[in-house]
Design a protein around this motif. Structure first.
Motif, mmCIF file in Angstrom:
data_model
loop_
_atom_site.group_PDB
_atom_site.id
_atom_site.type_symbol
_atom_site.label_atom_id
_atom_site.label_comp_id
_atom_site.label_asym_id
_atom_site.label_seq_id
_atom_site.Cartn_x
_atom_site.Cartn_y
_atom_site.Cartn_z
ATOM 1 N N ARG A 199 0.697 -1.282 -0.002
ATOM 2 C CA ARG A 199 -0.058 0.049 -0.081
ATOM 3 C C ARG A 199 0.813 1.376 -0.079
ATOM 4 O O ARG A 199 0.127 2.290 -0.098
ATOM 5 C CB ARG A 199 -0.873 0.198 1.162
ATOM 6 N N HIS A 239 -7.138 -1.654 10.258
ATOM 7 C CA HIS A 239 -7.699 -2.245 9.267
ATOM 8 C C HIS A 239 -7.351 -3.709 9.566
ATOM 9 O O HIS A 239 -6.687 -3.977 10.370
ATOM 10 C CB HIS A 239 -6.869 -1.994 8.088
ATOM 11 N N LYS A 261 -10.140 -0.092 -9.820
ATOM 12 C CA LYS A 261 -10.188 0.301 -8.576
ATOM 13 C C LYS A 261 -11.627 -0.283 -7.909
ATOM 14 O O LYS A 261 -12.415 0.398 -8.501
ATOM 15 C CB LYS A 261 -9.792 1.509 -8.237
ATOM 16 N N SER A 296 -14.309 -0.413 -4.787
ATOM 17 C CA SER A 296 -14.683 -0.122 -3.369
ATOM 18 C C SER A 296 -15.848 -0.540 -2.850
ATOM 19 O O SER A 296 -16.876 -0.678 -3.689
ATOM 20 C CB SER A 296 -14.816 1.418 -3.288
ATOM 21 N N ARG A 342 -18.990 -1.109 0.122
ATOM 22 C CA ARG A 342 -19.362 -0.457 1.296
ATOM 23 C C ARG A 342 -20.754 -1.409 1.763
ATOM 24 O O ARG A 342 -21.680 -1.829 0.687
ATOM 25 C CB ARG A 342 -19.852 0.876 1.321
ATOM 26 N N SER A 391 -7.857 -9.011 -4.469
ATOM 27 C CA SER A 391 -6.517 -8.564 -3.812
ATOM 28 C C SER A 391 -6.695 -7.625 -2.897
ATOM 29 O O SER A 391 -5.601 -6.668 -2.830
ATOM 30 C CB SER A 391 -5.507 -8.377 -4.825
ATOM 31 N N GLY A 392 -7.747 -7.360 -2.078
ATOM 32 C CA GLY A 392 -7.911 -6.191 -0.976
ATOM 33 C C GLY A 392 -8.218 -6.627 0.280
ATOM 34 O O GLY A 392 -8.361 -7.884 0.618
ATOM 35 N N GLY A 393 -8.888 -5.720 0.826
ATOM 36 C CA GLY A 393 -9.325 -5.910 2.337
ATOM 37 C C GLY A 393 -9.828 -4.739 2.876
ATOM 38 O O GLY A 393 -10.121 -3.667 1.993
ATOM 39 N N GLY A 394 -9.754 -4.374 4.209
ATOM 40 C CA GLY A 394 -10.166 -3.348 4.924
ATOM 41 C C GLY A 394 -10.856 -3.619 6.112
ATOM 42 O O GLY A 394 -10.336 -4.414 6.741
ATOM 43 N N HIS A 395 -11.986 -3.010 6.002
ATOM 44 C CA HIS A 395 -12.977 -3.126 7.254
ATOM 45 C C HIS A 395 -14.255 -3.935 7.194
ATOM 46 O O HIS A 395 -14.478 -4.182 5.851
ATOM 47 C CB HIS A 395 -13.352 -1.929 7.804
ATOM 48 N N ALA A 403 -16.474 -1.379 5.150
ATOM 49 C CA ALA A 403 -15.770 -0.525 4.175
ATOM 50 C C ALA A 403 -14.455 -1.052 3.729
ATOM 51 O O ALA A 403 -13.409 -1.356 4.633
ATOM 52 C CB ALA A 403 -15.528 0.668 4.755
ATOM 53 N N SER A 404 -14.485 -1.410 2.519
ATOM 54 C CA SER A 404 -13.183 -2.182 1.895
ATOM 55 C C SER A 404 -12.960 -1.598 0.592
ATOM 56 O O SER A 404 -13.665 -1.124 -0.086
ATOM 57 C CB SER A 404 -13.311 -3.392 1.994
ATOM 58 N N GLY A 405 -11.621 -2.466 0.153
ATOM 59 C CA GLY A 405 -11.221 -1.782 -1.089
ATOM 60 C C GLY A 405 -10.361 -3.116 -1.674
ATOM 61 O O GLY A 405 -9.788 -3.855 -1.163
ATOM 62 N N GLY A 406 -10.189 -2.725 -3.165
ATOM 63 C CA GLY A 406 -9.422 -3.912 -3.779
ATOM 64 C C GLY A 406 -9.255 -3.309 -5.295
ATOM 65 O O GLY A 406 -9.389 -2.318 -5.639
ATOM 66 N N ARG A 407 -8.633 -4.006 -6.166
ATOM 67 C CA ARG A 407 -8.220 -3.719 -7.332
ATOM 68 C C ARG A 407 -8.194 -5.053 -8.372
ATOM 69 O O ARG A 407 -8.131 -6.132 -7.823
ATOM 70 C CB ARG A 407 -7.058 -3.200 -7.536
HETATM 71 P P1 5GP Z 1 -11.728 3.275 -0.316
HETATM 72 O O1 5GP Z 1 -12.925 2.234 -0.873
HETATM 73 O O2 5GP Z 1 -12.118 4.373 0.398
HETATM 74 O O3 5GP Z 1 -10.694 3.421 -1.271
HETATM 75 O O4 5GP Z 1 -11.340 2.058 0.951
HETATM 76 C C1 5GP Z 1 -12.010 1.398 1.943
HETATM 77 C C2 5GP Z 1 -11.058 0.991 3.049
HETATM 78 O O5 5GP Z 1 -10.611 -0.169 2.387
HETATM 79 C C3 5GP Z 1 -10.144 1.867 3.484
HETATM 80 O O6 5GP Z 1 -10.106 1.793 4.639
HETATM 81 C C4 5GP Z 1 -8.838 1.544 2.649
HETATM 82 O O7 5GP Z 1 -7.686 1.437 3.396
HETATM 83 C C5 5GP Z 1 -9.138 -0.019 2.383
HETATM 84 N N1 5GP Z 1 -8.784 -0.523 1.210
HETATM 85 C C6 5GP Z 1 -8.825 0.150 -0.057
HETATM 86 N N2 5GP Z 1 -8.192 -0.429 -0.970
HETATM 87 C C7 5GP Z 1 -7.549 -1.591 -0.616
HETATM 88 C C8 5GP Z 1 -6.553 -2.376 -0.797
HETATM 89 O O8 5GP Z 1 -6.183 -2.500 -2.153
HETATM 90 N N3 5GP Z 1 -6.111 -3.286 -0.215
HETATM 91 C C9 5GP Z 1 -6.532 -3.366 1.186
HETATM 92 N N4 5GP Z 1 -6.085 -4.305 1.985
HETATM 93 N N5 5GP Z 1 -7.235 -2.402 1.733
HETATM 94 C C10 5GP Z 1 -7.704 -1.391 0.852
#
Ligand code: 5GP
Ligand code: MN
Length: 340
Positions: free
Chosen positions: A98, A119, A279, A281, A283, A298-302, A305-309
């Motif tokens: 990150r 996270h 990207k 997101s 929720r 390939s992501g994670g978060g809460h 609320a989380s994110g990935g790609r």
């Molecule tokens: P947002 O959608 O606002 O970019 O991200 C939401 C939450 O998910 C944020 O707390 C962010 O740190 C986490 N997050 C976003 N993208 C990624 C990612 O690619 N990998 C991980 N592990 N967490 C992510």
């Protein structure tokens, strides 16, 4: 297992300290980094904040902004700072990729890495941690760290403005489930320094341009799909829309909440194209685990609320999302279940 005592011992003599955070830093990333920066400067340390990428204008007023090293603008300075640091504070992220192009220099630095983050599922690159996935924000953890070190009296106006901004943005202006009585109590303490919640809200939130509002209108009228059979709504925004409305990636902030804000929706998803990647997101509400869904990208978060790609096209990413929704139908269709 947190390391408050060990961190306190390290900070008991002057150190060279680097603070870094995740790419495209948000309000919590910069608020927590600069809040910690002001506190540590006050303690007599030599401190630099290094952001892996540039960040949005709506947080560029934070006290200390002009001192931040934005890595792509000055990579030598960023690397040299990391290499020469005794301590590297890693704030508001838990997986080293990150920090983007700083990953190798942070990993290889002899400085002790101290993770402060909220996270889920840290990947364990750090030496010491101050971590709680129940915390509203990393800014809250900085407050708790300062409190734990017995230094609440050193929360200055500047520290308070930074931490308040982090907490306000990561709690959706004090409305997400992470907004506990303890959060309100600590925010009360921040307000006692004389900071203005009205001014901070306006600086952060009242910043739309006409282009950005038109972009929002376009996304809502043309790019939103509602799938009642999965209690899901998603927005898919191709690159050309960004160009047409002259907006940047930071202008998507909050967009995904419109999808989640629909009646009958437990999951909102936003897919945009940024840096040749899709990207994502997520929720959610009720029993829907956003972080678990994002782990398929390939992501994670809460939890909520989380994110990935995704490195396939927007259309193929949509297909993969639809398969994921089908596989998780039971979770998505649950009526709102509170999470323990
Ligand atoms: P947002 O959608 O606002 O970019 O991200 C939401 C939450 O998910 C944020 O707390 C962010 O740190 C986490 N997050 C976003 N993208 C990624 C990612 O690619 N990998 C991980 N592990 N967490 C992510
Ligand atoms: Mn955060």
């Amino acid at each position: 297992m947190n390391h408050l005592t060990e961190i306190g011992e390290l900070l008991s003599s002057p150190k060279r300290i680097a603070i870094t955070t995740h790419l495209r830093p948000d309000g919590d990333a910069m608020g927590s980094s600069l809040g910690l920066y002001h506190y540590l400067i006050g303690q007599g340390h030599k401190v630099k904040v290094v952001a892996p990428t540039d960040y949005a204008d709506f947080i560029k007023w934070l006290p200390g902004t002009s001192e931040v090293i934005i890595a792509p603008d000055d990579m030598d300075h960023a690397k040299w700072t990391m290499e020469g640091a005794d301590l590297i504070f890693c704030l508001d992220f838990n997986a080293l990729h990150r920090v983007q192009d700083l990953e190798a220099v942070v990993r290889d630095s002899e400085g002790k890495k101290i993770l402060i983050d909220h996270h889920m599922d840290p990947d364990g690159f750090e030496d010491l941690r101050f971590w709680d996935d129940k915390a509203s924000s990393t800014a809250e953890l900085i407050y708790r760290l300062i409190d734990g070190l017995g230094h609440l009296d050193q929360i200055t106006f500047d520290v308070a403005e930074c931490l308040y901004t982090g907490i306000m943005t990561d709690t959706g202006s004090f409305r997400f489930t992470s907004t506990t009585p303890a959060v309100h109590r600590l925010v009360a303490r921040l307000l006692e320094t004389g900071i203005s919640p009205t001014a901070i809200y306006d600086r952060v939130m009242s910043t739309s341009t006409l282009d950005r509002l038109k972009f929002l209108g376009h996304c809502l009228s043309e790019r939103l799909r509602f799938l009642p059979e999965y209690k899901t709504a998603y927005l898919m925004v191709p690159q050309e829309v960004f160009k047409a409305y002259n907006v940047k990636s930071g202008d998507t902030e909050g967009l995904v909440n419109y999808a989640l804000g629909m009646k009958g929706v437990n999951l909102g998803v936003l897919m945009t194209v940024q840096d040749n990647l899709v990207k994502m997101s997520f929720r959610s509400r009720g029993g829907v685990n956003s972080a678990e869904l994002a782990s398929n990208f390939s992501g994670g978060g809460h939890f909520y609320a989380s994110g990935g790609r995704s490195n396939v096209s927007l259309e193929d990413t949509e297909k993969k999302l639809l398969e994921l929704l089908e596989a998780n139908k039971a979770m998505l269709m649950l009526d709102e279940l509170p999470v323990a």
